[in-house]
Design an enzyme around this catalytic site. Structure first.
Site, PDB file in Angstrom:
ATOM      1  N   ARG A   1      17.912  46.460  32.940  1.00  0.00           N
ATOM      2  CA  ARG A   1      17.556  47.872  32.700  1.00  0.00           C
ATOM      3  C   ARG A   1      18.533  48.780  33.460  1.00  0.00           C
ATOM      4  O   ARG A   1      18.858  48.538  34.615  1.00  0.00           O
ATOM      5  CB  ARG A   1      16.128  48.124  33.182  1.00  0.00           C
ATOM      6  CG  ARG A   1      15.647  49.588  33.040  1.00  0.00           C
ATOM      7  CD  ARG A   1      15.785  50.347  34.332  1.00  0.00           C
ATOM      8  NE  ARG A   1      15.121  51.646  34.310  1.00  0.00           N
ATOM      9  CZ  ARG A   1      15.233  52.553  35.276  1.00  0.00           C
ATOM     10  NH1 ARG A   1      15.990  52.300  36.335  1.00  0.00           N
ATOM     11  NH2 ARG A   1      14.614  53.706  35.197  1.00  0.00           N
TER      12      ARG A   1
ATOM     13  N   THR B   1      15.660  56.737  45.609  1.00  0.00           N
ATOM     14  CA  THR B   1      17.085  56.821  45.256  1.00  0.00           C
ATOM     15  C   THR B   1      17.797  57.808  46.194  1.00  0.00           C
ATOM     16  O   THR B   1      17.159  58.714  46.725  1.00  0.00           O
ATOM     17  CB  THR B   1      17.174  57.321  43.798  1.00  0.00           C
ATOM     18  OG1 THR B   1      16.771  56.258  42.955  1.00  0.00           O
ATOM     19  CG2 THR B   1      18.535  57.812  43.394  1.00  0.00           C
TER      20      THR B   1
HETATM   21  N1  ASP Z   1      16.188  57.510  38.836  1.00  0.00           N
HETATM   22  C1  ASP Z   1      16.109  56.156  39.321  1.00  0.00           C
HETATM   23  C2  ASP Z   1      16.010  55.218  38.145  1.00  0.00           C
HETATM   24  O1  ASP Z   1      15.279  55.503  37.222  1.00  0.00           O
HETATM   25  C3  ASP Z   1      14.961  55.914  40.231  1.00  0.00           C
HETATM   26  C4  ASP Z   1      14.813  56.882  41.375  1.00  0.00           C
HETATM   27  O2  ASP Z   1      15.255  58.013  41.312  1.00  0.00           O
HETATM   28  O3  ASP Z   1      14.282  56.477  42.398  1.00  0.00           O
HETATM   29  O4  ASP Z   1      16.628  54.198  38.183  1.00  0.00           O
END
Ligand code: ASP
Length: 327
Positions: free
Chosen positions: A221, A193
């Site tokens: 989701r 992310t």
């Molecule tokens: N926090 C993000 C999610 O759960 C994933 C990530 O940080 O890579 O969608």
């Protein structure tokens, strides 16, 4: 805006050699490109170079906005757009796949000066999901739009539409195939992310985050990223925070706002607040990290995974970029 040839600056990027908690370091912009199982053994030299360059370019682009007297909100947006356009990170172009082999992206941006926020989830056809969040902040009476409604709104706002195939990358597709045989969510991922927090010349803080979510997630989701106070939060005089990690844990523990609350109500430093929240999260089984700035521009970048792509830049310094815990 002045666009400078980025290559001239890349040699200035410093890799490693700093303490990841940065009690005293000050900056105008801090970024992450995801936390997770990132180690020296798992990243080749050529990939390490690409990550370092892209993170450095994003820092230089975002800092240029602040240097020219622009807002932290614009700096955060531009920085994230640069990372979304790279296939290296799990956001925009490099977004991971759902179980149904689609890409569904989440994003959020918050203005610490006004307390306004914009968020979007389930984006499948807008090239830069952070622009959807920004458009919601600027042009909607709402805070959070999802799915078709968010995309229709984005198109009305003139944002660039792409065919969903734009988000296809072979590496993410192959990774989905690998984890699909498992019935559980992959736990040891390089999450990827992206996020940014900036402070401008007027002392205004802003934070933003953008993601493809988690490989093999169920369609529909929604993770922590667009949940204001969980993955993204900014409040002038307190802090700006952007998170990365296993979203369900960040939502349940309202991570970004918990850090802000400890600073605001318990007078903790941002370093203490962020470090303790991320370590408590680990005890509950939540993998990930955050980046943040307080109202004086103190940088924090704690994480509880083997690595986190991260970096910061001051008004006049070179970009500082790191990825491993030992950096
Ligand atoms: N926090 C993000 C999610 O759960 C994933 C990530 O940080 O890579 O969608």
């Amino acid at each position: 805006m002045i666009v400078r040839p980025l290559s001239l600056f890349l040699f200035l990027i410093t890799l490693s050699c700093f303490n990841p908690t940065h009690e005293t370091t000050k900056a105008v912009l801090v970024i992450h490109g995801g936390a997770g199982w990132i180690s020296k053994e798992s990243v080749s030299d050529s990939m390490e170079k690409k990550y370092t360059e892209t993170l450095g370019e994003a820092l230089i682009k975002g800092r240029a906005v602040i240097k020219q007297g622009g807002s932290s909100l614009d700096a955060v947006q531009l920085t994230i757009e640069h990372l979304e356009d790279s296939p290296l990170f799990n956001a925009g172009k490099g977004s991971v796949f759902t179980y149904n082999e689609t890409n569904e992206m989440d994003s959020a941006i918050m203005d610490g000066a006004s307390g306004s926020a914009g968020a979007a989830s389930g984006i499948t056809t807008i090239k830069n999901p952070i622009q959807v969040a920004r458009a919601v902040l600027d042009h909607s009476v709402h805070v959070f739009l999802s799915g078709l409604g968010a995309e229709e709104f984005a198109i009305e706002q003139g944002l660039e539409e792409v065919d969903p195939s734009y988000f296809f990358t072979q590496k993410n597709y192959d990774r989905l195939k690998e984890v699909k045989v498992s019935t559980t969510m992959p736990t040891q991922e390089k999450l990827g992310t992206v996020g940014a927090v900036a402070i401008d010349k007027n002392g205004n803080l802003a934070a933003g985050t953008s993601t493809g979510g988690m490989t093999n997630k169920r369609y529909g989701r929604i993770g922590d990223v667009p949940v204001i106070g969980a993955g993204t939060y900014a409040e002038n005089g307190v802090c700006g925070i952007s998170a990365t990690g296993h979203g369900e844990f960040f939502i349940r523990n309202v991570v970004a706002h918990d850090i802000a609350a400890r600073i605001k109500y318990a007078s903790h430093s941002i370093e203490k607040a962020a470090r303790e929240v991320i370590s408590e999260l680990k005890e509950k089984g939540g993998a990930g990290g955050v980046i943040g700035l307080d109202s004086q521009g103190h940088v924090v970048m704690p994480f509880n995974t083997p690595g986190m792509f991260r970096g910061y830049i001051s008004l006049d310094g070179s970009p500082v970029v790191a990825m491993y815990a030992e950096d």
